[in-house]
Scaffold this motif. Structure first.
Motif, PDB file in Angstrom:
ATOM      1  N   CYS A  11      30.468  42.612  32.192  1.00  0.00           N
ATOM      2  CA  CYS A  11      29.193  43.303  32.406  1.00  0.00           C
ATOM      3  C   CYS A  11      28.254  42.455  33.259  1.00  0.00           C
ATOM      4  O   CYS A  11      27.597  42.959  34.174  1.00  0.00           O
ATOM      5  N   LYS A  12      28.178  41.170  32.964  1.00  0.00           N
ATOM      6  CA  LYS A  12      27.315  40.285  33.741  1.00  0.00           C
ATOM      7  C   LYS A  12      27.713  40.263  35.210  1.00  0.00           C
ATOM      8  O   LYS A  12      26.864  40.249  36.103  1.00  0.00           O
ATOM      9  N   ASN A  13      29.003  40.265  35.440  1.00  0.00           N
ATOM     10  CA  ASN A  13      29.507  40.157  36.806  1.00  0.00           C
ATOM     11  C   ASN A  13      29.124  41.356  37.671  1.00  0.00           C
ATOM     12  O   ASN A  13      29.087  41.268  38.894  1.00  0.00           O
ATOM     13  N   LEU A  14      28.826  42.473  37.042  1.00  0.00           N
ATOM     14  CA  LEU A  14      28.435  43.676  37.787  1.00  0.00           C
ATOM     15  C   LEU A  14      27.076  43.518  38.454  1.00  0.00           C
ATOM     16  O   LEU A  14      26.751  44.234  39.401  1.00  0.00           O
ATOM     17  N   ILE A  15      26.276  42.561  37.964  1.00  0.00           N
ATOM     18  CA  ILE A  15      24.937  42.337  38.531  1.00  0.00           C
ATOM     19  C   ILE A  15      24.949  41.045  39.331  1.00  0.00           C
ATOM     20  O   ILE A  15      24.813  39.943  38.790  1.00  0.00           O
ATOM     21  N   HIS A  16      25.150  41.153  40.603  1.00  0.00           N
ATOM     22  CA  HIS A  16      25.143  40.014  41.528  1.00  0.00           C
ATOM     23  C   HIS A  16      26.064  38.881  41.079  1.00  0.00           C
ATOM     24  O   HIS A  16      25.717  37.701  41.161  1.00  0.00           O
ATOM     25  N   SER A  17      27.226  39.221  40.571  1.00  0.00           N
ATOM     26  CA  SER A  17      28.222  38.245  40.117  1.00  0.00           C
ATOM     27  C   SER A  17      27.707  37.374  38.977  1.00  0.00           C
ATOM     28  O   SER A  17      28.169  36.256  38.776  1.00  0.00           O
ATOM     29  N   GLY A  18      26.724  37.880  38.224  1.00  0.00           N
ATOM     30  CA  GLY A  18      26.192  37.123  37.090  1.00  0.00           C
ATOM     31  C   GLY A  18      24.888  36.437  37.411  1.00  0.00           C
ATOM     32  O   GLY A  18      24.435  36.417  38.557  1.00  0.00           O
ATOM     33  N   GLU A  19      24.262  35.847  36.385  1.00  0.00           N
ATOM     34  CA  GLU A  19      22.929  35.275  36.555  1.00  0.00           C
ATOM     35  C   GLU A  19      22.919  33.894  37.193  1.00  0.00           C
ATOM     36  O   GLU A  19      21.864  33.371  37.551  1.00  0.00           O
ATOM     37  N   LYS A  20      24.082  33.273  37.352  1.00  0.00           N
ATOM     38  CA  LYS A  20      24.147  31.936  37.927  1.00  0.00           C
ATOM     39  C   LYS A  20      23.908  31.959  39.435  1.00  0.00           C
ATOM     40  O   LYS A  20      24.245  32.923  40.117  1.00  0.00           O
ATOM     41  N   TYR A  21      23.336  30.861  39.932  1.00  0.00           N
ATOM     42  CA  TYR A  21      23.132  30.749  41.377  1.00  0.00           C
ATOM     43  C   TYR A  21      24.472  30.712  42.113  1.00  0.00           C
ATOM     44  O   TYR A  21      24.579  31.139  43.256  1.00  0.00           O
ATOM     45  N   CYS A  22      25.470  30.193  41.447  1.00  0.00           N
ATOM     46  CA  CYS A  22      26.801  30.154  42.057  1.00  0.00           C
ATOM     47  C   CYS A  22      27.568  31.426  41.705  1.00  0.00           C
ATOM     48  O   CYS A  22      27.785  31.711  40.520  1.00  0.00           O
ATOM     49  N   PRO A  23      27.997  32.186  42.711  1.00  0.00           N
ATOM     50  CA  PRO A  23      28.740  33.424  42.437  1.00  0.00           C
ATOM     51  C   PRO A  23      30.151  33.179  41.919  1.00  0.00           C
ATOM     52  O   PRO A  23      30.843  34.106  41.529  1.00  0.00           O
ATOM     53  N   PHE A  24      30.563  31.891  41.910  1.00  0.00           N
ATOM     54  CA  PHE A  24      31.904  31.548  41.425  1.00  0.00           C
ATOM     55  C   PHE A  24      31.848  30.910  40.037  1.00  0.00           C
ATOM     56  O   PHE A  24      32.828  30.355  39.563  1.00  0.00           O
ATOM     57  N   ALA A  25      30.686  30.960  39.397  1.00  0.00           N
ATOM     58  CA  ALA A  25      30.489  30.243  38.137  1.00  0.00           C
ATOM     59  C   ALA A  25      31.085  30.958  36.933  1.00  0.00           C
ATOM     60  O   ALA A  25      31.191  32.184  36.897  1.00  0.00           O
ATOM     61  N   CYS A  26      31.464  30.137  35.944  1.00  0.00           N
ATOM     62  CA  CYS A  26      31.870  30.674  34.643  1.00  0.00           C
ATOM     63  C   CYS A  26      30.627  31.257  33.982  1.00  0.00           C
ATOM     64  O   CYS A  26      29.589  30.601  33.904  1.00  0.00           O
ATOM     65  N   LEU A  27      30.731  32.486  33.502  1.00  0.00           N
ATOM     66  CA  LEU A  27      29.579  33.174  32.913  1.00  0.00           C
ATOM     67  C   LEU A  27      29.459  32.903  31.411  1.00  0.00           C
ATOM     68  O   LEU A  27      28.477  33.296  30.795  1.00  0.00           O
ATOM     69  N   GLY A  28      30.444  32.271  30.835  1.00  0.00           N
ATOM     70  CA  GLY A  28      30.340  31.750  29.484  1.00  0.00           C
ATOM     71  C   GLY A  28      30.268  32.731  28.336  1.00  0.00           C
ATOM     72  O   GLY A  28      29.889  32.348  27.220  1.00  0.00           O
ATOM     73  N   ASP A  71      26.882  27.962  51.465  1.00  0.00           N
ATOM     74  CA  ASP A  71      25.500  28.256  51.093  1.00  0.00           C
ATOM     75  C   ASP A  71      24.923  27.064  50.321  1.00  0.00           C
ATOM     76  O   ASP A  71      25.364  26.737  49.224  1.00  0.00           O
ATOM     77  N   SER A  72      23.912  26.418  50.892  1.00  0.00           N
ATOM     78  CA  SER A  72      23.326  25.230  50.267  1.00  0.00           C
ATOM     79  C   SER A  72      22.593  25.557  48.976  1.00  0.00           C
ATOM     80  O   SER A  72      22.342  24.665  48.158  1.00  0.00           O
ATOM     81  N   THR A  73      22.251  26.834  48.780  1.00  0.00           N
ATOM     82  CA  THR A  73      21.580  27.237  47.539  1.00  0.00           C
ATOM     83  C   THR A  73      22.456  26.938  46.332  1.00  0.00           C
ATOM     84  O   THR A  73      21.959  26.557  45.261  1.00  0.00           O
ATOM     85  N   ILE A  74      23.743  27.088  46.513  1.00  0.00           N
ATOM     86  CA  ILE A  74      24.681  26.857  45.416  1.00  0.00           C
ATOM     87  C   ILE A  74      24.693  25.388  45.016  1.00  0.00           C
ATOM     88  O   ILE A  74      24.542  25.044  43.839  1.00  0.00           O
ATOM     89  N   THR A  75      24.859  24.504  45.995  1.00  0.00           N
ATOM     90  CA  THR A  75      24.926  23.078  45.689  1.00  0.00           C
ATOM     91  C   THR A  75      23.595  22.508  45.234  1.00  0.00           C
ATOM     92  O   THR A  75      23.559  21.517  44.500  1.00  0.00           O
ATOM     93  N   ARG A  76      22.486  23.127  45.648  1.00  0.00           N
ATOM     94  CA  ARG A  76      21.170  22.667  45.186  1.00  0.00           C
ATOM     95  C   ARG A  76      20.930  23.009  43.719  1.00  0.00           C
ATOM     96  O   ARG A  76      20.210  22.310  43.013  1.00  0.00           O
ATOM     97  N   ASN A  77      21.552  24.089  43.269  1.00  0.00           N
ATOM     98  CA  ASN A  77      21.293  24.572  41.915  1.00  0.00           C
ATOM     99  C   ASN A  77      22.441  24.349  40.938  1.00  0.00           C
ATOM    100  O   ASN A  77      22.356  24.745  39.781  1.00  0.00           O
ATOM    101  N   CYS A  78      23.494  23.703  41.406  1.00  0.00           N
ATOM    102  CA  CYS A  78      24.606  23.359  40.511  1.00  0.00           C
ATOM    103  C   CYS A  78      24.949  21.891  40.712  1.00  0.00           C
ATOM    104  O   CYS A  78      25.249  21.473  41.840  1.00  0.00           O
ATOM    105  N   ASN A  79      24.907  21.135  39.647  1.00  0.00           N
ATOM    106  CA  ASN A  79      25.161  19.693  39.726  1.00  0.00           C
ATOM    107  C   ASN A  79      26.632  19.336  39.834  1.00  0.00           C
ATOM    108  O   ASN A  79      26.965  18.173  40.076  1.00  0.00           O
ATOM    109  N   VAL A  80      27.495  20.322  39.623  1.00  0.00           N
ATOM    110  CA  VAL A  80      28.936  20.031  39.650  1.00  0.00           C
ATOM    111  C   VAL A  80      29.678  20.953  40.618  1.00  0.00           C
ATOM    112  O   VAL A  80      30.836  21.302  40.403  1.00  0.00           O
TER     113      VAL A  80
END
Length: 260
Positions: free
Chosen positions: A123-140, A202-211
């Motif tokens: 369900c989360k993935n249906l909205i912009h690939s989830g709430e994480k800044y990284c579209p490849f992130a585990c949604l947990g 996309d630098s937004t991803i690396t700025r908002n994800c430490n790993v």
């Protein structure tokens, strides 16, 4: 009397020959139909994500030992096991794989919005690939946890899915459960692996994800055996060339490469 004996002998010879032909034909037919049997167990999506244009082509390559069932992201666990047994009997493919999750972001990856809705990854993935800044992130949310019948996957305190190698049987049920396609089956003998799937610049991803992988290629340069190459924007480790020195783990600035 002699003619009768000769006649009986001829009939018996023909009968034995016919039976032999039928047995051989059935045996060959069974072998030839292996791809068709496997095809019936596939999802019929023809999505091409396995690297083949059709499910039938994938089934044919499976029957020839040119690929593994794990390459199909939508293959259900029960059918995965059936195909594995078929191939195991044919001795075409060895199976010593475990599930691997290409993300350890969790709380180390910032949220871009507050999600309100059903607490499932799907369900989360249906909205912009989830709430994480990284579209490849585990949604947990644990869709993979619910899919695993062997209690081999859990959600860590950091909010990311992790696999217990001692419990994982490599069935592949979790692979299709992840909407962001972060789960793969990899050889259990692997020493190190890339724990990220960020192929974007996309630098937004690396700025908002430490790993998140920054594609700096420090690991490629550090590897003394040439086991690491950049493929599709991410480092790829060749287990056959890896000498287990751990230098790639030490030089990665974002701790993307981990021992497994």
């Amino acid at each position: 009397m002699i003619k009768i004996i000769i006649y009986i002998v001829c009939v018996l010879v023909v009968l034995v020959a016919t039976i032999a032909i039928v047995v051989v034909t059935r045996k060959n037919k069974k072998l030839d139909n292996t791809a068709e049997v496997i095809y019936e167990l596939l999802p019929f999506y023809n999505c091409k994500e396995c690297g083949r244009n059709t499910c039938m082509a994938f089934a044919e390559d499976l029957s020839k030992g040119k690929t593994t069932p794990a390459m199909c992201p939508y293959l259900k666990g029960r059918n995965f096991l059936k195909i594995r047994q078929i191939l195991k009997r044919m001795r075409k493919v060895g199976f010593s794989n475990v599930a691997f999750i290409r993300c350890k972001g969790g709380v180390d990856c910032e949220n871009k919005f507050t999600y309100v809705g059903d607490n499932t990854c799907a369900c989360k993935n249906l909205i912009h690939s989830g709430e994480k800044y990284c579209p490849f992130a585990c949604l947990g949310c644990g869709d993979c946890v619910n899919a695993c019948k062997y209690d081999a996957i859990s959600i860590s305190k950091k909010g990311c899915a992790v696999v217990d190698k001692n419990k994982c049987v490599g069935c592949g049920e979790c692979v299709g459960a992840c909407p962001n396609k972060l789960i793969e089956l990899i050889p259990s003998k692997k020493f190190v692996e890339i724990v990220c799937k960020n192929t974007s610049n996309d630098s937004t991803i690396t700025r908002n994800c430490n790993v998140a992988c920054t594609h700096c290629e420090a690991c490629v340069v550090a590897c003394p055996s040439g086991a690491i190459k950049m493929v599709g924007g991410l480092p790829k480790i060749d287990a056959n060339k890896c000498i287990r020195c751990g230098k790639c783990v030490a030089v990665c600035p974002e701790h993307v490469i981990s021992r497994i």
